[in-house]
Design an enzyme around this catalytic site. Structure first.
Site, PDB file in Angstrom:
ATOM      1  N   GLY A 154       0.856  -1.187   0.000  1.00 17.91           N
ATOM      2  CA  GLY A 154       0.000   0.000   0.000  1.00 17.91           C
ATOM      3  C   GLY A 154       0.890   1.234   0.000  1.00 17.91           C
ATOM      4  O   GLY A 154       2.045   1.182  -0.427  1.00 17.91           O
ATOM      5  N   ARG A 155       0.329   2.330   0.518  1.00 16.01           N
ATOM      6  CA  ARG A 155       1.089   3.593   0.487  1.00 16.01           C
ATOM      7  C   ARG A 155       2.429   3.459   1.202  1.00 16.01           C
ATOM      8  O   ARG A 155       3.465   3.862   0.685  1.00 16.01           O
ATOM      9  CB  ARG A 155       0.266   4.706   1.137  1.00 16.01           C
ATOM     10  CG  ARG A 155      -0.845   5.225   0.257  1.00 16.01           C
ATOM     11  CD  ARG A 155      -1.666   6.261   0.987  1.00 16.01           C
ATOM     12  NE  ARG A 155      -2.614   5.593   1.850  1.00 16.01           N
ATOM     13  CZ  ARG A 155      -3.920   5.843   1.861  1.00 16.01           C
ATOM     14  NH1 ARG A 155      -4.416   6.772   1.084  1.00 16.01           N
ATOM     15  NH2 ARG A 155      -4.720   5.195   2.672  1.00 16.01           N
ATOM     16  N   ARG A 234       1.116  -3.056  12.658  1.00 12.80           N
ATOM     17  CA  ARG A 234       0.496  -3.305  13.956  1.00 12.80           C
ATOM     18  C   ARG A 234       0.995  -4.640  14.470  1.00 12.80           C
ATOM     19  O   ARG A 234       1.228  -5.568  13.673  1.00 12.80           O
ATOM     20  CB  ARG A 234      -1.030  -3.380  13.826  1.00 12.80           C
ATOM     21  CG  ARG A 234      -1.715  -2.056  13.658  1.00 12.80           C
ATOM     22  CD  ARG A 234      -1.706  -1.223  14.941  1.00 12.80           C
ATOM     23  NE  ARG A 234      -2.512  -0.025  14.793  1.00 12.80           N
ATOM     24  CZ  ARG A 234      -2.069   1.164  14.383  1.00 12.80           C
ATOM     25  NH1 ARG A 234      -0.785   1.324  14.110  1.00 12.80           N
ATOM     26  NH2 ARG A 234      -2.886   2.194  14.286  1.00 12.80           N
ATOM     27  N   ASP A 258       8.436  -1.705  15.895  1.00 15.10           N
ATOM     28  CA  ASP A 258       7.943  -0.406  16.392  1.00 15.10           C
ATOM     29  C   ASP A 258       6.615  -0.582  17.124  1.00 15.10           C
ATOM     30  O   ASP A 258       6.088   0.384  17.667  1.00 15.10           O
ATOM     31  CB  ASP A 258       7.770   0.554  15.203  1.00 15.10           C
ATOM     32  CG  ASP A 258       7.482   1.996  15.626  1.00 15.10           C
ATOM     33  OD1 ASP A 258       8.130   2.475  16.576  1.00 15.10           O
ATOM     34  OD2 ASP A 258       6.600   2.633  15.014  1.00 15.10           O
ATOM     35  N   GLU A 263       1.010  -2.720  23.920  1.00 14.95           N
ATOM     36  CA  GLU A 263       1.875  -1.547  24.123  1.00 14.95           C
ATOM     37  C   GLU A 263       1.114  -0.434  24.848  1.00 14.95           C
ATOM     38  O   GLU A 263      -0.103  -0.362  24.725  1.00 14.95           O
ATOM     39  CB  GLU A 263       2.394  -1.032  22.758  1.00 14.95           C
ATOM     40  CG  GLU A 263       1.282  -0.574  21.822  1.00 14.95           C
ATOM     41  CD  GLU A 263       1.786  -0.170  20.437  1.00 14.95           C
ATOM     42  OE1 GLU A 263       2.517  -0.934  19.810  1.00 14.95           O
ATOM     43  OE2 GLU A 263       1.383   0.937  20.021  1.00 14.95           O
ATOM     44  N   HIS A 281       6.784   2.748  19.118  1.00 20.54           N
ATOM     45  CA  HIS A 281       5.689   3.136  18.217  1.00 20.54           C
ATOM     46  C   HIS A 281       5.778   4.634  17.866  1.00 20.54           C
ATOM     47  O   HIS A 281       4.880   5.403  18.179  1.00 20.54           O
ATOM     48  CB  HIS A 281       4.322   2.808  18.841  1.00 20.54           C
ATOM     49  CG  HIS A 281       3.201   2.838  17.841  1.00 20.54           C
ATOM     50  ND1 HIS A 281       2.027   2.149  18.004  1.00 20.54           N
ATOM     51  CD2 HIS A 281       3.079   3.480  16.649  1.00 20.54           C
ATOM     52  CE1 HIS A 281       1.231   2.367  16.966  1.00 20.54           C
ATOM     53  NE2 HIS A 281       1.845   3.179  16.142  1.00 20.54           N
TER      54      HIS A 281
HETATM   55  C1  8YV Z   1       0.640   7.011  15.541  1.00 16.02           C
HETATM   56  C2  8YV Z   1      -0.386   5.096  14.144  1.00 16.02           C
HETATM   57  O1  8YV Z   1       1.809   6.663  16.229  1.00 16.02           O
HETATM   58  O2  8YV Z   1      -0.915   5.986  12.061  1.00 16.02           O
HETATM   59  C3  8YV Z   1      -1.150   5.133  12.894  1.00 16.02           C
HETATM   60  O3  8YV Z   1      -2.026   4.283  12.722  1.00 16.02           O
HETATM   61  O4  8YV Z   1      -0.501   4.208  14.924  1.00 16.02           O
HETATM   62  C4  8YV Z   1       0.630   6.141  14.373  1.00 16.02           C
HETATM   63  O5  8YV Z   1       0.834   7.001  13.325  1.00 16.02           O
HETATM   64  C5  8YV Z   1      -0.415   7.151  16.508  1.00 16.02           C
HETATM   65  O6  8YV Z   1      -1.705   7.143  16.037  1.00 16.02           O
HETATM   66  C6  8YV Z   1      -0.152   8.393  17.332  1.00 16.02           C
HETATM   67  O7  8YV Z   1      -0.680   8.249  18.526  1.00 16.02           O
END
Ligand code: 8YV
Length: 315
Positions: A154-155, A234, A258, A263, A281
């Site tokens: 994907g992107r 994820r 990450d 978490e 993350h």
């Molecule tokens: C962020 C994320 O770290 O884009 C996502 O889905 O999990 C991350 O970009 C997060 O949402 C920031 O709290």
């Protein structure tokens, strides 16, 4: 104009919080000593939820807000939002795609480089005097000329592959179908075959119930004792227990992660391993990207309450 009431699930930097409070009445659930009780007390007033990718909004939260109209996610991932509950109630959902793509790809590639070349250990080698007392740092593995597999083109996966091409890696990818925007890279439909082919397996696919543990024991072991798995998507995309077993038993060479189950708490077994790079993350965590994400969260909320089209709708 009356400010709409928004439930805020997690904190944002001041550069987001201040403008949010100018346009909306923000109800900060994360500051409450009893978040459930807090939700019940404000639920009826809530017309919008501002959440973060990893925090989402579950069915209980959505049901506690009977007047909810929109959920705005600070993040591209919407796996933590109960989309079925939203569909049933006609609740709109938005996320922040595109603005974070390049930073997430950068961190994934940086993690691969750091782990393969032992950059963190080398830093310690200099700082703790090992260079002087023990001599040369142990040799590490090169990345150029080796094989990368990108699981999910994907992107973000596309930007990872583009960067890897710049490092002269041989690139293959898996996705639902071959992509016409990737004519130079080898399409391998089966994740297991992709893993067998790869020295570096990048996990970049959007998580859903369908992709849970797509990287299972067999896929992990197919990457093998010389291989590395890099996860910037994820945790649920990988069977974490199988990953730990393989890292401990040497059936997987190394990992760079990450994201983790549960978490920010993580399985303490990770902490005893020296063949895994652990990151908190933060793949989208640059000032520039986070500002753009925050702006998009606000712009989506404002568009909804002004009766305009959402900028980046999920639902
Ligand atoms: C962020 C994320 O770290 O884009 C996502 O889905 O999990 C991350 O970009 C997060 O949402 C920031 O709290």
């Amino acid at each position: 104009m009356i400010k709409p009431d928004i439930l805020q699930v997690g904190p944002y930097p001041d550069w987001d919080q201040i403008p949010l409070e100018e346009s909306f009445i923000m109800h900060k659930q994360f500051e409450a000593s009893d978040p459930k009780e807090y939700l019940n007390s404000v639920g009826k007033r809530i017309r919008g939820i501002a959440t973060r990718g990893e925090l989402g909004a579950d069915r209980a939260m959505i049901e506690a807000c009977p007047n909810l109209e929109v959920i705005s996610i600070y993040g591209v991932g919407f796996d933590a939002v109960d989309l079925d509950a939203c569909r049933e109630r006609g609740i709109r959902v938005t996320n922040t795609p595109d603005v974070l793509t390049n930073d997430v790809a950068d961190l994934g590639v940086a993690m691969m480089l750091a782990q393969s070349r032992g950059i963190l250990g080398a830093e310690t080698w200099v700082r703790d005097g090992s260079w002087q007392s023990k001599g040369l740092y142990p040799l590490k593995r090169r990345i150029w000329g080796r094989k990368a597999g990108v699981l999910g083109l994907g992107r973000i996966g596309y930007e990872v592959a583009k960067r890897l091409a710049g490092f002269d890696l041989d690139i293959a990818y898996s996705d639902i179908a071959a992509k016409d925007y990737a004519p130079d890279w080898t399409f391998i439909a089966d994740p297991m075959e992709l893993a067998q082919h790869s020295d570096f397996l990048f996990v970049t696919l959007a998580a859903s119930a369908k992709t849970r543990h797509i990287v299972n024991k067999q896929v992990i072991e197919a990457v093998g004792p010389e291989g590395m798995i890099i996860n910037i998507s994820r945790a649920s995309n990988i069977d974490e227990a199988a990953l730990l077993d393989a890292l401990e038993g040497g059936r997987l060479g190394s990992a760079a992660l990450d994201v983790f189950e549960g978490e920010p708490a993580l399985n303490p077994r990770f902490l005893d391993l020296n063949n895994v790079l652990l990151q908190p993350h933060h793949a989208s965590g640059t000032v520039e990207t986070r500002k753009a994400m925050g702006q998009l969260v606000r712009d989506n909320l404002s568009a909804h309450f002004a009766g305009k089209d959402l900028l980046t709708p999920v639902l």
